[in-house]
Design a protein around this motif. Structure first.
Motif, PDB file in Angstrom:
ATOM      1  N   PHE A 186      14.444  20.919-124.152  1.00  0.00           N
ATOM      2  CA  PHE A 186      15.168  20.657-122.901  1.00  0.00           C
ATOM      3  C   PHE A 186      14.938  19.233-122.398  1.00  0.00           C
ATOM      4  O   PHE A 186      13.828  18.705-122.504  1.00  0.00           O
ATOM      5  CB  PHE A 186      14.673  21.573-121.771  1.00  0.00           C
ATOM      6  CG  PHE A 186      14.736  23.038-122.087  1.00  0.00           C
ATOM      7  CD1 PHE A 186      15.911  23.617-122.527  1.00  0.00           C
ATOM      8  CD2 PHE A 186      13.622  23.842-121.909  1.00  0.00           C
ATOM      9  CE1 PHE A 186      15.971  24.978-122.798  1.00  0.00           C
ATOM     10  CE2 PHE A 186      13.667  25.195-122.177  1.00  0.00           C
ATOM     11  CZ  PHE A 186      14.840  25.771-122.622  1.00  0.00           C
ATOM     12  N   ALA A 220      13.942  34.832-118.865  1.00  0.00           N
ATOM     13  CA  ALA A 220      15.036  34.838-119.844  1.00  0.00           C
ATOM     14  C   ALA A 220      14.515  34.812-121.276  1.00  0.00           C
ATOM     15  O   ALA A 220      15.123  35.383-122.175  1.00  0.00           O
ATOM     16  CB  ALA A 220      15.943  33.626-119.613  1.00  0.00           C
ATOM     17  N   GLU A 221      13.370  34.131-121.474  1.00  0.00           N
ATOM     18  CA  GLU A 221      12.858  33.896-122.832  1.00  0.00           C
ATOM     19  C   GLU A 221      11.647  34.780-123.151  1.00  0.00           C
ATOM     20  O   GLU A 221      10.985  34.544-124.157  1.00  0.00           O
ATOM     21  CB  GLU A 221      12.447  32.414-122.939  1.00  0.00           C
ATOM     22  CG  GLU A 221      13.574  31.457-122.562  1.00  0.00           C
ATOM     23  CD  GLU A 221      13.156  29.992-122.546  1.00  0.00           C
ATOM     24  OE1 GLU A 221      11.952  29.696-122.729  1.00  0.00           O
ATOM     25  OE2 GLU A 221      14.041  29.140-122.343  1.00  0.00           O
ATOM     26  N   THR A 239      12.899  23.200-118.082  1.00  0.00           N
ATOM     27  CA  THR A 239      13.515  24.517-118.255  1.00  0.00           C
ATOM     28  C   THR A 239      14.953  24.319-118.682  1.00  0.00           C
ATOM     29  O   THR A 239      15.460  23.195-118.727  1.00  0.00           O
ATOM     30  CB  THR A 239      13.437  25.348-116.961  1.00  0.00           C
ATOM     31  OG1 THR A 239      13.972  26.658-117.211  1.00  0.00           O
ATOM     32  CG2 THR A 239      14.228  24.728-115.815  1.00  0.00           C
ATOM     33  N   MET A 240      15.632  25.435-118.948  1.00  0.00           N
ATOM     34  CA  MET A 240      17.053  25.388-119.263  1.00  0.00           C
ATOM     35  C   MET A 240      17.818  25.213-117.949  1.00  0.00           C
ATOM     36  O   MET A 240      17.406  25.764-116.921  1.00  0.00           O
ATOM     37  CB  MET A 240      17.417  26.708-119.949  1.00  0.00           C
ATOM     38  CG  MET A 240      18.682  26.669-120.719  1.00  0.00           C
ATOM     39  SD  MET A 240      19.939  27.508-119.762  1.00  0.00           S
ATOM     40  CE  MET A 240      21.285  27.455-120.909  1.00  0.00           C
ATOM     41  N   GLY A 267      24.353  38.740-122.399  1.00  0.00           N
ATOM     42  CA  GLY A 267      23.902  39.780-121.476  1.00  0.00           C
ATOM     43  C   GLY A 267      22.703  39.338-120.670  1.00  0.00           C
ATOM     44  O   GLY A 267      22.077  38.309-120.970  1.00  0.00           O
ATOM     45  N   LYS A 293      17.843  35.491-128.333  1.00  0.00           N
ATOM     46  CA  LYS A 293      16.642  35.996-127.655  1.00  0.00           C
ATOM     47  C   LYS A 293      15.937  37.080-128.483  1.00  0.00           C
ATOM     48  O   LYS A 293      16.549  37.680-129.371  1.00  0.00           O
ATOM     49  CB  LYS A 293      17.019  36.549-126.276  1.00  0.00           C
ATOM     50  CG  LYS A 293      17.582  35.493-125.329  1.00  0.00           C
ATOM     51  CD  LYS A 293      16.578  34.400-125.061  1.00  0.00           C
ATOM     52  CE  LYS A 293      17.003  33.376-124.044  1.00  0.00           C
ATOM     53  NZ  LYS A 293      18.113  32.524-124.428  1.00  0.00           N
ATOM     54  N   ASN A 318      25.337  38.052-118.383  1.00  0.00           N
ATOM     55  CA  ASN A 318      24.520  37.032-119.059  1.00  0.00           C
ATOM     56  C   ASN A 318      23.298  36.696-118.197  1.00  0.00           C
ATOM     57  O   ASN A 318      23.181  37.160-117.046  1.00  0.00           O
ATOM     58  CB  ASN A 318      25.335  35.771-119.421  1.00  0.00           C
ATOM     59  CG  ASN A 318      25.936  35.095-118.217  1.00  0.00           C
ATOM     60  OD1 ASN A 318      25.213  34.644-117.335  1.00  0.00           O
ATOM     61  ND2 ASN A 318      27.255  35.036-118.161  1.00  0.00           N
ATOM     62  N   GLY A 319      22.428  35.879-118.763  1.00  0.00           N
ATOM     63  CA  GLY A 319      21.179  35.571-118.073  1.00  0.00           C
ATOM     64  C   GLY A 319      21.369  34.625-116.903  1.00  0.00           C
ATOM     65  O   GLY A 319      20.565  34.624-115.956  1.00  0.00           O
ATOM     66  N   THR A 320      22.419  33.812-116.951  1.00  0.00           N
ATOM     67  CA  THR A 320      22.661  32.867-115.864  1.00  0.00           C
ATOM     68  C   THR A 320      23.092  33.623-114.599  1.00  0.00           C
ATOM     69  O   THR A 320      22.573  33.365-113.506  1.00  0.00           O
ATOM     70  CB  THR A 320      23.747  31.843-116.280  1.00  0.00           C
ATOM     71  OG1 THR A 320      23.315  31.211-117.483  1.00  0.00           O
ATOM     72  CG2 THR A 320      23.982  30.812-115.209  1.00  0.00           C
ATOM     73  N   LEU A 363      20.236  35.427-112.960  1.00  0.00           N
ATOM     74  CA  LEU A 363      19.455  34.568-112.051  1.00  0.00           C
ATOM     75  C   LEU A 363      20.153  34.454-110.697  1.00  0.00           C
ATOM     76  O   LEU A 363      19.515  34.559-109.643  1.00  0.00           O
ATOM     77  CB  LEU A 363      19.311  33.169-112.658  1.00  0.00           C
ATOM     78  CG  LEU A 363      18.315  33.002-113.800  1.00  0.00           C
ATOM     79  CD1 LEU A 363      18.523  31.657-114.490  1.00  0.00           C
ATOM     80  CD2 LEU A 363      16.886  33.115-113.286  1.00  0.00           C
ATOM     81  N   ALA A 368      20.225  26.512-116.553  1.00  0.00           N
ATOM     82  CA  ALA A 368      20.659  27.691-115.795  1.00  0.00           C
ATOM     83  C   ALA A 368      19.688  28.032-114.661  1.00  0.00           C
ATOM     84  O   ALA A 368      20.120  28.515-113.604  1.00  0.00           O
ATOM     85  CB  ALA A 368      20.801  28.884-116.733  1.00  0.00           C
ATOM     86  N   SER A 369      18.390  27.792-114.863  1.00  0.00           N
ATOM     87  CA  SER A 369      17.403  28.120-113.815  1.00  0.00           C
ATOM     88  C   SER A 369      17.747  27.359-112.535  1.00  0.00           C
ATOM     89  O   SER A 369      17.775  27.935-111.441  1.00  0.00           O
ATOM     90  CB  SER A 369      15.977  27.747-114.247  1.00  0.00           C
ATOM     91  OG  SER A 369      15.697  28.084-115.565  1.00  0.00           O
ATOM     92  N   VAL A 403       9.138  30.047-114.817  1.00  0.00           N
ATOM     93  CA  VAL A 403       9.918  30.264-116.058  1.00  0.00           C
ATOM     94  C   VAL A 403       8.896  30.350-117.189  1.00  0.00           C
ATOM     95  O   VAL A 403       8.090  29.431-117.365  1.00  0.00           O
ATOM     96  CB  VAL A 403      10.900  29.099-116.322  1.00  0.00           C
ATOM     97  CG1 VAL A 403      11.754  29.407-117.548  1.00  0.00           C
ATOM     98  CG2 VAL A 403      11.785  28.836-115.104  1.00  0.00           C
TER      99      VAL A 403
HETATM  100  C1  LIG Z   1      14.900  29.799-119.136  1.00  0.00           C
HETATM  101  C2  LIG Z   1      16.312  30.279-119.227  1.00  0.00           C
HETATM  102  N1  LIG Z   1      16.916  30.716-118.116  1.00  0.00           N
HETATM  103  C3  LIG Z   1      18.179  31.160-118.136  1.00  0.00           C
HETATM  104  C4  LIG Z   1      18.915  31.186-119.299  1.00  0.00           C
HETATM  105  C5  LIG Z   1      20.350  31.611-119.263  1.00  0.00           C
HETATM  106  O1  LIG Z   1      20.638  32.741-120.009  1.00  0.00           O
HETATM  107  P1  LIG Z   1      22.118  32.956-120.623  1.00  0.00           P
HETATM  108  O2  LIG Z   1      22.293  31.995-121.731  1.00  0.00           O
HETATM  109  O3  LIG Z   1      22.089  34.382-121.075  1.00  0.00           O
HETATM  110  O4  LIG Z   1      23.078  32.756-119.510  1.00  0.00           O
HETATM  111  C6  LIG Z   1      18.318  30.759-120.484  1.00  0.00           C
HETATM  112  C7  LIG Z   1      19.064  30.801-121.762  1.00  0.00           C
HETATM  113  O5  LIG Z   1      18.606  30.488-122.819  1.00  0.00           O
HETATM  114  C8  LIG Z   1      16.987  30.279-120.448  1.00  0.00           C
HETATM  115  O6  LIG Z   1      16.393  29.830-121.559  1.00  0.00           O
END
Ligand SMILES: Cc1ncc(COP(=O)(O)O)c(C=O)c1O
Length: 375
Positions: A318, A157-158, A83-84, A191, A184, A57-59, A62, A86-87, A129
């Motif tokens: 956000f 991610a976006e 930002t989201m 992923g 996405k 996943n995207g998290t 990172l 996860a960053s 971001v």
């Molecule tokens: C800016 C940003 N970073 C990280 C993520 C994390 O990605 P994921 O949901 O695949 O873990 C997202 C998810 O939308 C995001 O918008």
């Protein structure tokens, strides 16, 4: 036209089913199947980069990117507050400290004029971001990074396929992280991927992603470092490869949505869209709108409720990282003024943005927004 217009849904319009079927019938459903390498190569090539490392996943992409860059306890990483989560969380996973910068009032990306005041002797990296697919002002970020000897660790991610001065995300930083979550522009369901041109980083990404099994030695179950299992499955990669094959098609659909929203809503007092970054190609992952209640005559909540009662789904924007209890408890400095971010949170929301929206649906959504605000 559909009775219910979701805020976003995936479009799987190519070889997705064919490749998944092949993965399943071959029995290769773990990360060892052929689609993982094929997807990594295809997506890295799409970005113009040498290497891609697929993860689940995207998290974690990172986190892996930060680990490969050597970020850890005692370090600071500068990132936007808008930002989201996860960053910022990924920075915390390494033991380092996220440091926040307010958003630019027009592009909604990190305000590049406020980065330098946050740099200390502990700062190791800037994490731009590219909010909603709008590339950041990378010239200024690259200048600041060079002057202060900082890494650029990009959260794209976006922003698959977004460009700054004709250069795609993936090539604008030392390392770049992507998400392929279902909403996405390019998706694998769940992923992520880290992209780089640097062979040393590439090897570290592969090593830490796979519980630190040695890369080029026999498996004797000796691990010199603590690693992670962040591997992507062959089934997810099969979807990813099919998506990359049509990457420009998917990107153009999102850009078309944005143009249609502007066509039907431009000139309405009290509404504001995200401004495209100068010299950038915004790939418009999500179309968002800010409403000024004093001009519109309705609160954001009233407009959202009206849209909902007409079958139109929306989402809130956000809440800033400086407003997160979790990050305050972690020790982040949440004091200071982040007025732009707070306005975005207060007045903004996402409009439906999926790749499969029709012009009729966008015209209908805009009509309902105007009705809601009597404008
Ligand atoms: C800016 C940003 N970073 C990280 C993520 C994390 O990605 P994921 O949901 O695949 O873990 C997202 C998810 O939308 C995001 O918008």
């Amino acid at each position: 036209m559909r009775d219910f217009i979701p805020v976003c849904e995936p479009l799987l319009a190519g070889n997705e089913l064919k490749y998944i079927t092949e993965a399943v019938s071959s029995g290769w459903i773990s990360s060892s199947g052929k689609y993982v390498a094929a997807f990594e190569e295809a997506f890295a090539a799409y970005c113009g980069a040498r290497y891609g490392v697929a993860v689940c996943n995207g998290t974690v992409a990172l986190h892996l990117m930060l680990v490969a860059a050597g970020i850890g306890k005692g370090d600071e990483v500068i990132l936007p507050t808008f930002t989201m989560a996860a960053s910022a969380f990924a920075v915390c996973y390494t033991g380092a400290m996220p440091v926040f910068v307010d958003a630019d009032k027009d592009t909604w990306n990190i305000d590049v004029n406020k980065i330098e005041e946050k740099i200390t002797s502990k700062t190791k990296a800037i994490m731009p971001v590219h909010i909603f697919g709008n590339p950041c002002n990378m010239s200024v970020i690259q200048e600041i990074a060079k002057k202060h000897k900082l890494l650029i660790l990009d959260d794209a991610a976006e922003a698959h396929g977004a460009e700054y001065m004709g250069i795609k995300t993936g090539m604008l930083a030392d390392l770049t992280s992507f998400s392929f979550f279902a909403n996405k522009n390019l998706t694998t369901g769940e992923g992520g991927m880290v992209v780089t041109n640097n062979t040393d980083y590439y090897n570290k990404l592969r090593y830490f992603k796979n519980v630190c099994f040695p890369l080029d030695a026999p498996r004797v179950y000796q691990h010199a470092d603590i690693g992670f299992n962040y591997r992507m499955s062959n089934i997810h990669a099969a979807i990813g490869l099919a998506q990359v094959e049509k990457a420009d098609y998917y990107k153009d659909l999102r850009i078309k949505n944005a143009l249609l929203y502007k066509k039907y809503l431009t000139g309405i007092d009290g509404t504001q869209f995200q401004a495209d970054e100068k010299n950038g190609l915004n790939v418009h992952w999500m179309n968002s709108i800010l409403l000024e209640p004093s001009v519109i005559g309705k609160s954001k909540e009233q407009v959202i409720d009206y849209l909902k009662s007409n079958g139109i789904e929306t989402r809130l924007l956000f809440t800033g990282m400086h407003k997160q209890e979790s990050l305050r408890k972690y020790g982040c400095d949440c004091s200071g003024s982040y007025k732009v971010c707070e306005t975005l949170t207060k007045n903004g929301f996402y409009l439906p943005s999926g790749s499969n929206l029709t012009e009729e649906e966008i015209a209908y959504i805009c009509k309902k927004i105007k009705e809601a605000g009597n404008c």
